[in-house]
Design a protein around this motif. Structure first.
Motif, short mmCIF file in Angstrom:
data_model
loop_
_atom_site.label_atom_id
_atom_site.label_comp_id
_atom_site.label_asym_id
_atom_site.label_seq_id
_atom_site.Cartn_x
_atom_site.Cartn_y
_atom_site.Cartn_z
N ALA A 186 -2.07 6.65 5.43
CA ALA A 186 -2.50 5.61 6.88
C ALA A 186 -0.98 3.94 7.09
O ALA A 186 -1.54 3.20 8.18
CB ALA A 186 -3.63 4.85 7.07
N ALA A 187 -0.70 4.22 5.87
CA ALA A 187 -0.13 2.45 6.18
C ALA A 187 1.02 4.02 5.98
O ALA A 187 2.15 2.86 5.69
CB ALA A 187 0.25 1.94 5.02
N GLY A 188 2.08 2.24 7.05
CA GLY A 188 3.54 2.20 7.45
C GLY A 188 4.33 0.93 7.07
O GLY A 188 3.50 -0.46 6.65
N PRO A 240 1.06 -1.26 -0.44
CA PRO A 240 -0.01 -0.21 0.22
C PRO A 240 0.54 1.46 -0.47
O PRO A 240 0.82 2.05 1.07
CB PRO A 240 -0.67 -0.10 1.35
N SER A 241 1.65 1.65 -1.37
CA SER A 241 2.57 2.46 -1.21
C SER A 241 2.17 3.66 -1.08
O SER A 241 2.92 4.64 -0.18
CB SER A 241 3.46 2.27 -2.06
N ASP A 257 4.50 8.89 2.46
CA ASP A 257 6.12 9.72 3.02
C ASP A 257 5.97 8.62 4.62
O ASP A 257 6.99 9.01 6.17
CB ASP A 257 6.40 11.33 3.91
N THR A 258 4.37 8.76 5.16
CA THR A 258 4.29 7.30 6.30
C THR A 258 5.28 6.76 6.91
O THR A 258 5.57 6.76 8.33
CB THR A 258 2.99 6.93 6.73
N PRO A 259 5.25 5.87 6.38
CA PRO A 259 6.66 4.67 6.69
C PRO A 259 8.06 4.52 6.75
O PRO A 259 8.80 4.53 7.40
CB PRO A 259 6.18 3.37 5.52
N MET A 260 8.10 6.33 5.95
CA MET A 260 9.32 6.79 6.34
C MET A 260 10.28 7.01 7.76
O MET A 260 11.23 7.98 8.34
CB MET A 260 9.89 7.95 5.50
N TYR A 300 2.95 -2.76 6.00
CA TYR A 300 3.30 -3.23 4.38
C TYR A 300 3.64 -5.24 4.51
O TYR A 300 3.45 -5.58 3.99
CB TYR A 300 4.78 -2.71 4.30
N ALA A 301 3.41 -5.49 6.02
CA ALA A 301 4.34 -6.62 6.70
C ALA A 301 2.82 -7.56 6.42
O ALA A 301 2.90 -8.23 6.00
CB ALA A 301 4.97 -6.65 7.51
#
Length: 206
Positions: free
Chosen positions: A42-44, A37-38, A139-142, A48-49
């Motif tokens: 709302a996705a970190g 969900p790149s 940028d959320t997962p960063m 992703y995992a």
């Protein structure tokens, strides 16, 4: 027969794994390119995992393969489900507590927005195909720290591309030795060699 779960890098649709998946299936294995969900703010990394774990389902004999930014997701998957091994392909290698956005400064590597560093060995028609797989990247997962306290206890291999301009070979050799304590397996090719050299890379994965 093994099942290869193929995790893409940042801002990419999993379709760029198509040629590798076809090669692996032709060799008698299952291959599953996983869409992350790149583009979802709302996705970190946990989400992703989650996407990979859901795609694995009840499959057995799983090999988790991750490219580029996928290196932050693959260990989280391997910490949650039984796998045969993890293979990082020209991938970022996280340290405990390290946010992906801090990885560049922590490793001393400068980022680049020049598409030529991704597609340096591509003829025009292959580059045009590759660009069709480009997607937005939130940028959320960063921003959040990588949550594992240590690397998961799973056999890990690293494939290094000698002609990679995004993660140059000399830089990656040292990082693999420092953070994983192993020697990388090397092959010719740029950062997206899964598209330009799929047969060679598929053989390495086996």
């Amino acid at each position: 027969m093994s099942t290869f779960m193929l995790i893409p890098g940042a801002g990419c649709d999993a379709g760029y794994w198509r040629q590798i998946a076809d090669e692996l299936r032709g060799l008698g294995h299952e291959a599953v390119p996983v869409r992350l969900p790149s583009e979802d703010d709302a996705a970190g990394l946990r989400e992703y995992a989650d996407a990979v774990v859901e795609a694995i389902g009840d499959r057995r004999d799983v090999v988790v393969v991750a490219h580029s930014f996928g290196g932050f997701t693959a260990p989280l998957v391997c910490d949650r489900v039984p796998v045969e091994r993890m293979v990082l392909i020209s991938a970022m290698i996280p340290a405990p507590g390290e946010a992906p956005g801090d990885w560049w400064a922590n490793t001393g590597h400068e980022t680049s927005d020049d598409d030529d560093v991704f597609y340096n060995e591509f003829p025009p028609e292959l580059r045009a195909e590759a660009e069709q797989y480009e997607r937005g990247q939130s940028d959320t997962p960063m921003k959040l720290p990588w949550p594992l306290p240590a690397w998961p206890t799973v056999p890990t291999r690293f494939v290094l591309f000698r002609d990679d301009r995004f993660f140059p070979a000399d830089f990656m050799r040292e990082l693999v030795r420092e953070r994983l304590g192993i020697e990388p397996v090397e092959m010719d090719g740029g950062h997206m060699a899964m598209m330009s050299r799929p047969a060679e890379l598929a053989r390495l994965l086996l």
